[in-house]
Design a protein around this motif. Structure first.
Motif, PDB file in Angstrom:
ATOM      1  N   GLY A 213       4.666   0.371  -3.420  1.00  0.00           N
ATOM      2  CA  GLY A 213       3.688   0.613  -4.033  1.00  0.00           C
ATOM      3  C   GLY A 213       2.733   1.308  -4.403  1.00  0.00           C
ATOM      4  O   GLY A 213       1.646   1.605  -3.563  1.00  0.00           O
ATOM      5  N   GLY A 214       3.236   2.684  -4.714  1.00  0.00           N
ATOM      6  CA  GLY A 214       2.531   3.767  -4.805  1.00  0.00           C
ATOM      7  C   GLY A 214       3.222   4.744  -3.285  1.00  0.00           C
ATOM      8  O   GLY A 214       1.865   5.418  -3.426  1.00  0.00           O
ATOM      9  N   ARG A 215       3.234   4.453  -2.365  1.00  0.00           N
ATOM     10  CA  ARG A 215       3.296   5.159  -1.337  1.00  0.00           C
ATOM     11  C   ARG A 215       4.916   5.654  -0.932  1.00  0.00           C
ATOM     12  O   ARG A 215       5.716   5.161  -0.981  1.00  0.00           O
ATOM     13  N   LEU A 216       4.633   6.716  -0.869  1.00  0.00           N
ATOM     14  CA  LEU A 216       5.889   7.354  -0.328  1.00  0.00           C
ATOM     15  C   LEU A 216       6.307   6.941   1.071  1.00  0.00           C
ATOM     16  O   LEU A 216       5.650   7.144   2.311  1.00  0.00           O
TER      17      LEU A 216
END
Length: 265
Positions: A213-216
């Motif tokens: 979701g776009g987060r590491l």
């Protein structure tokens, strides 16, 4: 002091030749653009003054503040950010580093740091604090000492596997060709320090990293910790905007809180 921003102070000269950069800047100035050097908004001039004087304001500060390692005991005199390291090199203050340098990152900036460190090398009998003070702006190395430089061991770690690193493939291959050891799939855990508080190693662990979701998301593998000896540790995990004097625009995420049209209230 000079125009150019991160192109001048963040990217090494062997990547962006200064004569080309200067020519591009001069081309812009020749169009009639006026510049005010050594002028900090919030200190030398207020943003309200700028708004009153001009019809429109464009914010182009760049991301010139480095991100520190978000790990246990991550603060030490010889643990620095990539932006501080590269600025000291581009300013000419930094002429040599420690014998063993560990760079944490995986993007193009970390490759820049690693290649600069590899080319700078170390001085066998230099004081351990010399390069720290040069990076911190407290002294400039004696150019005459450069003739005594020897090579240094540089290790670059990334949470991603080497083939998944964010740096350009040809940059990675060039770094390896220059003798830089690149180790993928490792996450920093803590900084190992001696009795004086200086870092002597970076503790890392095997990990699995992926974007969700776009987060590491990083998951460390228990029982795989190891220490990588280091005289200097450089954090090249990202950059943020320095909002000194412009705090009203801080989104809290290291960038400017603009709308979908890049406008501000």
């Amino acid at each position: 002091e000079h125009l150019g921003g991160m192109m001048r102070y963040g990217i090494p000269g062997f990547r962006t030749p200064r004569d080309v950069l200067d020519a591009e800047i001069q081309r812009i100035l020749d169009l009639g653009v006026e510049t005010r050097m050594k002028c900090r908004v919030g200190t030398d001039v207020s943003l309200d003054e700028i708004r009153r004087e001009f019809d429109a304001v464009f914010l182009g500060m760049g991301a010139q503040a480095g991100r520190a390692l978000p790990i246990q005991d991550g603060v030490a005199p010889n643990v620095v950010t990539a932006t501080a390291f590269l600025r000291a090199f581009n300013d000419g203050r930094l002429q040599h580093v420690g014998k063993r340098v560990v760079v944490v990152g995986g993007g193009d900036t970390s490759i820049d740091v690693a290649t600069v460190a590899r080319r700078l090398g170390h001085i066998e009998h230099a004081k351990a604090t010399d390069f720290e003070q040069a990076i911190g702006g407290q002294l400039a190395h004696d150019v005459a000492s450069v003739s005594a430089k020897q090579g240094c061991d540089v290790t670059l770690t990334s949470v991603f596997a080497i083939d998944k690193m964010q740096a350009n493939k040809h940059e990675i291959e060039q770094a390896q060709a220059e003798g830089i050891a690149i180790r993928g799939g490792l996450a920093p855990v803590s900084v190992v320090k001696d009795a004086s508080g200086r870092a002597v190693a970076l503790r890392v662990a095997r990990c699995e990293a992926k974007f969700v979701g776009g987060r590491l998301e990083i998951k460390n593998v228990e029982g795989t910790e190891e220490d990588i000896p280091a005289d200097l540790i450089v954090s090249a995990i990202g950059q943020a905007v320095d909002f000194t004097g412009l705090e009203e625009f801080d989104s809290g995420k290291g960038n400017v809180a603009a709308d979908r049209n890049y406008q501000l209230p």
